[in-house]
Design a protein around this motif. Structure first.
Motif, PDB file in Angstrom:
ATOM      1  N   HIS A  20       0.855  -1.216  -0.079  1.00  0.00           N
ATOM      2  CA  HIS A  20       0.034  -0.043  -0.023  1.00  0.00           C
ATOM      3  C   HIS A  20       0.913   1.387  -0.077  1.00  0.00           C
ATOM      4  CE1 HIS A  20      -4.295  -1.240   0.242  1.00  0.00           C
ATOM      5  NE2 HIS A  20      -3.836  -2.296   0.786  1.00  0.00           N
ATOM      6  N   ASN A  24       0.829   3.831  -2.925  1.00  0.00           N
ATOM      7  CA  ASN A  24       0.593   5.108  -2.546  1.00  0.00           C
ATOM      8  C   ASN A  24       1.427   6.524  -3.065  1.00  0.00           C
ATOM      9  OD1 ASN A  24      -1.872   4.638  -1.099  1.00  0.00           O
ATOM     10  ND2 ASN A  24      -0.858   4.680   0.846  1.00  0.00           N
ATOM     11  N   ASN A 130      -3.671   3.733   6.001  1.00  0.00           N
ATOM     12  CA  ASN A 130      -2.965   3.781   4.873  1.00  0.00           C
ATOM     13  C   ASN A 130      -3.714   3.210   3.796  1.00  0.00           C
ATOM     14  OD1 ASN A 130       0.022   4.533   4.985  1.00  0.00           O
ATOM     15  ND2 ASN A 130      -0.299   3.314   6.977  1.00  0.00           N
ATOM     16  N   ARG A 131      -4.652   2.174   4.030  1.00  0.00           N
ATOM     17  CA  ARG A 131      -5.578   1.760   3.037  1.00  0.00           C
ATOM     18  C   ARG A 131      -6.576   2.865   2.658  1.00  0.00           C
ATOM     19  NH1 ARG A 131      -5.980  -2.893   6.301  1.00  0.00           N
ATOM     20  NH2 ARG A 131      -7.805  -2.462   6.891  1.00  0.00           N
ATOM     21  N   SER A 134      -4.980   5.092   0.319  1.00  0.00           N
ATOM     22  CA  SER A 134      -4.851   4.368  -0.919  1.00  0.00           C
ATOM     23  C   SER A 134      -5.987   4.707  -1.664  1.00  0.00           C
ATOM     24  CB  SER A 134      -4.645   2.947  -0.693  1.00  0.00           C
ATOM     25  OG  SER A 134      -4.301   2.245  -2.092  1.00  0.00           O
TER      26      SER A 134
END
Length: 156
Positions: A20, A24, A130-131, A134
């Motif tokens: 990820h 990103n 963090n997802r 994304s």
């Protein structure tokens, strides 16, 4: 009698987190042309059939040869009862990764948390934010107008 099974301890998926963070980086590089401190860019998100637009501000807070920090703020409010999302991300140019280091005023995420905890963070909070980044960057790339290179001072 109801038997309660012991909760298994959360084990972070480092490979997934790194995937990820690398993705990103690629997405953020498509949106931002440079990472020079003080630069501001506004990306306008619109969808066909909808009159409203959502503006997202990308502000480069600091930049150096190997790292940069960028604030990402949704300028258009979601509603009266919900704060607009704000994130601070750290860009690692040498490893080509972007990591969320702050979200909605919370910073320094641990790899995992015991649950329940005082901050009410989920066991996978670091991976989750963090997802979210994304997904947010992917949305910006899919429906964002190419005004990301416009300095914010002239776009606001």
């Amino acid at each position: 009698m109801l038997d309660v099974l012991p909760r298994r301890k959360y084990v972070p998926d480092l490979t997934g987190l790194h995937d990820h963070c690398e993705m990103n980086y690629r997405r953020l590089r498509e949106i931002l042309p440079a990472f020079e401190a003080g630069q501001h860019y506004v990306l306008r998100l619109t969808q066909e059939g909808h009159e409203s637009e959502v503006r997202t501000l990308f502000r480069v807070v600091s930049g150096s040869r190997y790292t940069a920090e960028v604030d990402i703020v949704q300028l258009s409010p979601i509603s009266d009862w919900c704060d607009s999302p704000t994130m601070r991300v750290r860009v690692y140019h040498d490893t080509r990764m972007v990591e969320v280091v702050g979200y909605q005023g919370v910073s320094r995420f641990r790899a995992s948390y015991s649950y329940p905890n005082a901050r009410m963070c989920q066991p996978d909070e670091k991976s989750s934010v963090n997802r979210l980044l994304s997904d947010w960057l992917q949305l910006c790339l899919e429906i964002g107008l190419l005004t990301a290179t416009t300095p914010a001072s002239s776009a606001l």
